[in-house]
Structure formats: structure tokens, C-alpha cells
Design a protein around this motif. Sequence first.
Motif, mmCIF file in Angstrom:
data_model
loop_
_atom_site.group_PDB
_atom_site.id
_atom_site.type_symbol
_atom_site.label_atom_id
_atom_site.label_comp_id
_atom_site.label_asym_id
_atom_site.label_seq_id
_atom_site.Cartn_x
_atom_site.Cartn_y
_atom_site.Cartn_z
ATOM 1 N N GLY A 56 0.814 -1.203 0.000
ATOM 2 C CA GLY A 56 0.000 0.000 0.000
ATOM 3 C C GLY A 56 0.845 1.249 0.000
ATOM 4 O O GLY A 56 2.066 1.203 0.175
ATOM 5 N N ARG A 57 0.167 2.357 -0.206
ATOM 6 C CA ARG A 57 0.821 3.660 -0.219
ATOM 7 C C ARG A 57 -0.165 4.722 0.240
ATOM 8 O O ARG A 57 -1.383 4.529 0.184
ATOM 9 C CB ARG A 57 1.299 4.025 -1.620
ATOM 10 N N CYS A 58 0.354 5.852 0.691
ATOM 11 C CA CYS A 58 -0.476 7.025 0.957
ATOM 12 C C CYS A 58 0.426 8.238 1.075
ATOM 13 O O CYS A 58 1.644 8.112 1.223
ATOM 14 C CB CYS A 58 -1.342 6.860 2.205
ATOM 15 N N SER A 59 -0.181 9.389 0.996
ATOM 16 C CA SER A 59 0.517 10.648 1.217
ATOM 17 C C SER A 59 -0.170 11.368 2.362
ATOM 18 O O SER A 59 -1.394 11.401 2.439
ATOM 19 C CB SER A 59 0.440 11.537 -0.027
ATOM 20 N N ALA A 60 0.632 11.923 3.267
ATOM 21 C CA ALA A 60 0.117 12.792 4.328
ATOM 22 C C ALA A 60 0.415 14.217 3.877
ATOM 23 O O ALA A 60 1.555 14.536 3.547
ATOM 24 C CB ALA A 60 0.790 12.472 5.648
ATOM 25 N N MET A 61 -0.615 15.041 3.836
ATOM 26 C CA MET A 61 -0.471 16.367 3.238
ATOM 27 C C MET A 61 -1.009 17.469 4.143
ATOM 28 O O MET A 61 -1.938 17.228 4.924
ATOM 29 C CB MET A 61 -1.238 16.411 1.915
ATOM 30 N N VAL A 62 -0.424 18.632 3.978
ATOM 31 C CA VAL A 62 -0.924 19.836 4.632
ATOM 32 C C VAL A 62 -1.075 20.895 3.555
ATOM 33 O O VAL A 62 -0.132 21.196 2.828
ATOM 34 C CB VAL A 62 0.047 20.338 5.722
ATOM 35 N N ASN A 63 -2.275 21.420 3.451
ATOM 36 C CA ASN A 63 -2.565 22.489 2.507
ATOM 37 C C ASN A 63 -2.702 23.768 3.330
ATOM 38 O O ASN A 63 -3.675 23.948 4.053
ATOM 39 C CB ASN A 63 -3.862 22.183 1.756
ATOM 40 N N GLU A 64 -1.695 24.627 3.243
ATOM 41 C CA GLU A 64 -1.710 25.852 4.049
ATOM 42 C C GLU A 64 -2.917 26.735 3.741
ATOM 43 O O GLU A 64 -3.389 27.463 4.610
ATOM 44 C CB GLU A 64 -0.408 26.633 3.871
ATOM 45 N N ARG A 65 -3.440 26.669 2.542
ATOM 46 C CA ARG A 65 -4.615 27.470 2.190
ATOM 47 C C ARG A 65 -5.875 26.984 2.899
ATOM 48 O O ARG A 65 -6.862 27.717 2.994
ATOM 49 C CB ARG A 65 -4.840 27.442 0.682
ATOM 50 N N ALA A 66 -5.864 25.750 3.379
ATOM 51 C CA ALA A 66 -7.040 25.195 4.047
ATOM 52 C C ALA A 66 -7.005 25.410 5.560
ATOM 53 O O ALA A 66 -7.957 25.073 6.249
ATOM 54 C CB ALA A 66 -7.155 23.704 3.746
ATOM 55 N N GLN A 67 -5.932 25.987 6.078
ATOM 56 C CA GLN A 67 -5.802 26.193 7.516
ATOM 57 C C GLN A 67 -6.572 27.435 7.947
ATOM 58 O O GLN A 67 -6.627 28.418 7.226
ATOM 59 C CB GLN A 67 -4.327 26.327 7.903
#
Length: 108
Positions: A56-67
Motif C-alpha cells: 500500500g501507499r499514501c501521502s500525508a499532506m498539509v494544505n496551508e490554504r485550508a488552515q
Amino acid sequence: IVGRFCTIGARIQHADHGRIIGSLKTVRERLSPGFSFHAHGTAHHFIASRDGIDAGRCSAMVNERAQRDDAERIGYIGMWECIDDPDAARTLLADAEKAFAAEAGFAF
């Protein structure tokens, strides 16, 4: 890791005959530093293996525009693909949380 990350998704998607397989080119573009998301967001990529085989795979992401200034910081899990193995899925998500979200103080 990019090539491996891409091929895991394609292999898992291919096993599901009801799915439209995503383009490897598109996935590679989204992982590249020049992709528009990276101008305002960050991502860390994770791979889970079972018995020496990528599961399996995944990405953990942070979108600064959504904060939001008045709220807890929020992260997202994306590019998720995992074989039908609950243990592999739990491991993948736990690794993503421990290695990325918990250190940075994000809520998923």
C-alpha cells in the motif's frame, strides 16, 4: 521512491477490474516539486510492505490554504491505495500519523 510509489498504485488499481487506472504520468506530476500544490502545501509519502512485497501507499499532506487561524491545524491523507489487508492499512495509516502528523501537531 517516486517510481515505486507510482507502481504500487497501478498494481493495486489493476487488480480491481471495476476501476479506471490512473495515469502514471499524472501521479508522477503530482509528486514532483513543480506541481502547483507544493507552492502552498507539503506532502510526505509512505509505503507499507508485507513479506517483502509493497502492499500500500499514501501521502500525508498539509494544505496551508485550508488552515484556519482560529482552529486546530488539519492534515489530509491522499493517494491512498492498499491491498485488501486490514493490518497493512492500519500500519500504513499509523506510520503516516506518527511520522508526519503527530510531530507537526496536526489533526487528521
